[in-house]
Design a protein around this motif. Structure first.
Motif, short mmCIF file in Angstrom:
data_model
loop_
_atom_site.label_atom_id
_atom_site.label_comp_id
_atom_site.label_asym_id
_atom_site.label_seq_id
_atom_site.Cartn_x
_atom_site.Cartn_y
_atom_site.Cartn_z
N PRO A 209 0.81 -1.23 0.00
CA PRO A 209 0.00 0.00 0.00
C PRO A 209 0.84 1.27 0.00
O PRO A 209 0.47 2.26 -0.64
CB PRO A 209 -0.83 -0.14 1.28
CG PRO A 209 -0.94 -1.62 1.49
CD PRO A 209 0.37 -2.18 1.04
N GLU A 210 1.96 1.27 0.71
CA GLU A 210 2.82 2.46 0.75
C GLU A 210 3.27 2.82 -0.66
O GLU A 210 3.24 3.99 -1.06
CB GLU A 210 4.04 2.21 1.63
CG GLU A 210 5.00 3.40 1.65
CD GLU A 210 6.40 3.04 2.11
OE1 GLU A 210 7.00 3.87 2.81
OE2 GLU A 210 6.90 1.96 1.75
N ALA A 211 3.71 1.80 -1.44
CA ALA A 211 4.19 2.06 -2.79
C ALA A 211 3.08 2.58 -3.69
O ALA A 211 3.29 3.47 -4.52
CB ALA A 211 4.81 0.79 -3.38
N VAL A 212 1.88 2.03 -3.53
CA VAL A 212 0.74 2.50 -4.33
C VAL A 212 0.48 3.98 -4.06
O VAL A 212 0.26 4.78 -4.99
CB VAL A 212 -0.51 1.66 -4.04
CG1 VAL A 212 -1.73 2.26 -4.74
CG2 VAL A 212 -0.30 0.21 -4.49
N GLY A 213 0.53 4.37 -2.78
CA GLY A 213 0.33 5.78 -2.44
C GLY A 213 1.40 6.67 -3.05
O GLY A 213 1.11 7.76 -3.56
N VAL A 214 2.65 6.21 -3.02
CA VAL A 214 3.75 6.98 -3.59
C VAL A 214 3.58 7.11 -5.10
O VAL A 214 3.78 8.19 -5.68
CB VAL A 214 5.10 6.32 -3.25
CG1 VAL A 214 6.22 6.86 -4.14
CG2 VAL A 214 5.45 6.56 -1.79
N LEU A 215 3.18 6.03 -5.76
CA LEU A 215 2.99 6.07 -7.21
C LEU A 215 1.86 7.02 -7.61
O LEU A 215 1.95 7.71 -8.63
CB LEU A 215 2.72 4.67 -7.73
CG LEU A 215 3.91 3.70 -7.70
CD1 LEU A 215 3.46 2.27 -7.96
CD2 LEU A 215 4.97 4.12 -8.71
N LYS A 216 0.82 7.08 -6.81
CA LYS A 216 -0.26 8.03 -7.09
C LYS A 216 0.24 9.46 -7.00
O LYS A 216 -0.12 10.32 -7.81
CB LYS A 216 -1.42 7.80 -6.13
CG LYS A 216 -2.20 6.52 -6.41
CD LYS A 216 -3.33 6.32 -5.41
CE LYS A 216 -4.14 5.06 -5.73
NZ LYS A 216 -5.22 4.83 -4.74
N GLY A 217 1.10 9.73 -6.01
CA GLY A 217 1.69 11.05 -5.91
C GLY A 217 2.58 11.38 -7.09
O GLY A 217 2.57 12.51 -7.60
N LEU A 218 3.34 10.38 -7.56
CA LEU A 218 4.19 10.60 -8.73
C LEU A 218 3.34 10.86 -9.97
O LEU A 218 3.70 11.70 -10.81
CB LEU A 218 5.08 9.38 -8.96
CG LEU A 218 6.24 9.15 -8.00
CD1 LEU A 218 7.00 7.89 -8.39
CD2 LEU A 218 7.18 10.35 -7.95
N ARG A 219 2.23 10.14 -10.10
CA ARG A 219 1.36 10.36 -11.26
C ARG A 219 0.87 11.80 -11.31
O ARG A 219 0.88 12.42 -12.38
CB ARG A 219 0.16 9.40 -11.17
CG ARG A 219 -0.83 9.57 -12.33
CD ARG A 219 -1.96 8.55 -12.22
NE ARG A 219 -2.68 8.68 -10.96
CZ ARG A 219 -3.60 7.81 -10.52
NH1 ARG A 219 -3.87 6.73 -11.22
NH2 ARG A 219 -4.22 8.01 -9.38
N ASP A 220 0.49 12.35 -10.17
CA ASP A 220 0.04 13.74 -10.14
C ASP A 220 1.19 14.69 -10.47
O ASP A 220 1.02 15.65 -11.24
CB ASP A 220 -0.53 14.07 -8.76
CG ASP A 220 -1.81 13.30 -8.46
OD1 ASP A 220 -2.45 12.82 -9.41
OD2 ASP A 220 -2.17 13.18 -7.27
#
Length: 272
Positions: A209-220
């Motif tokens: 889950p931590e990585a998914v949250g980080v990837l969402k931030g990178l997408r933005d």
């Protein structure tokens, strides 16, 4: 009348020190494939050791024809900072004694951290993840494993985002304070899939889950007009920025760590 209050000098960040400090070459790092100079940098009463890699000392690469190694090294730092994980030492692009180049804070690695191992087993033991079998001489093979370590897992995610084509064991630097750093990111960000790494232990597994949250931030941050997209635009090509955004999207869509696709050697050589 009382004497005016003396204001202590402001402490500068590592990035400011690297970018603004006086750079002094102390020697050459002999085992580097391109020009890499060990230096000190001093500014505002602070001094640190660093690595300076001038663009003038780069050898052309047929499979990375665009941009520079230095630009990609700085771009890797920018993505690392955007994740919040701090996996790449502070790195800047600046002028130096031999022209423009990459300048990166020197990390003194500790020698007692066991991240990689060869074992005479068919399967990894507890706390280890399998990479693959390796020749060890006299017709023998051994299983190459890496630690099942949260720091390495974060590094595996970062490498998938930046498309790292050369994640060797020697490019992993465990610091005495417990942090783990990755270095030598000159062959990254290619628009074609070139991921080559030792960190395949989580291949195909769900992203935490931590990585998914980080990837969402990178997408933005990589969207049109996003802060990271604007910083990368000065360092790599538009096609490479777009490919980075696409890799983030693909990781979020699959929800899993990438797997080797068989079209490119999965493990760098030499692996360490």
């Amino acid at each position: 009348m009382s004497a005016p209050e003396r204001i202590p000098p402001r402490s500068v960040t590592s990035a400011e020190l690297l970018a603004e400090g006086e750079l002094t070459v102390r020697g050459r790092i002999r085992d580097a494939s391109n020009a890499a100079l060990f230096c000190t940098v001093a500014h505002a009463g602070q001094e640190a050791s660093c690595v300076y890699k001038p663009v003038a000392g780069e050898r052309p690469l047929w499979d990375f024809p665009d941009g520079t190694l230095a630009g990609r090294e700085v771009a890797a730092y920018e993505v690392s900072e955007a994740t919040g994980w701090g996996l790449v030492p502070p790195t800047v692009l600046r002028d130096g004694p031999y022209g423009e180049g990459m300048c990166q804070l020197w990390i003194e690695a500790t020698q007692d951290a066991e991240l990689l191992a060869l074992v005479d087993e068919e399967e990894p033991g507890p706390g280890w993840k399998a990479i693959g079998f390796a020749e060890v001489g006299q017709g023998r093979t051994a299983l190459l494993v890496h630690a099942d370590d949260e720091r390495l897992r974060r590094m595996a995610v970062l490498d998938a985002v930046i498309n790292n084509a050369d994640r060797k064991g020697g490019h992993l630097l465990p610091a005495p304070d417990g942090r783990l750093y990755g270095i030598d990111h000159g062959v990254t960000f290619n628009a074609e899939n070139k991921l080559r790494t030792l960190l395949w232990g989580w291949a195909g597994e769900p992203l935490p889950p931590e990585a998914v949250g980080v990837l969402k931030g990178l997408r933005d941050a990589l969207g049109e007009g996003g802060s990271l997209a604007l910083r990368l635009a000065a360092l790599i090509t538009p096609a490479e920025v777009a490919a980075t955004r696409a890799r983030v999207e693909a990781l979020l869509a699959s929800g899993r760590h990438p797997e080797p696709n068989g079209e490119w050697p999965a493990i760098p050589w030499p692996p360490v």
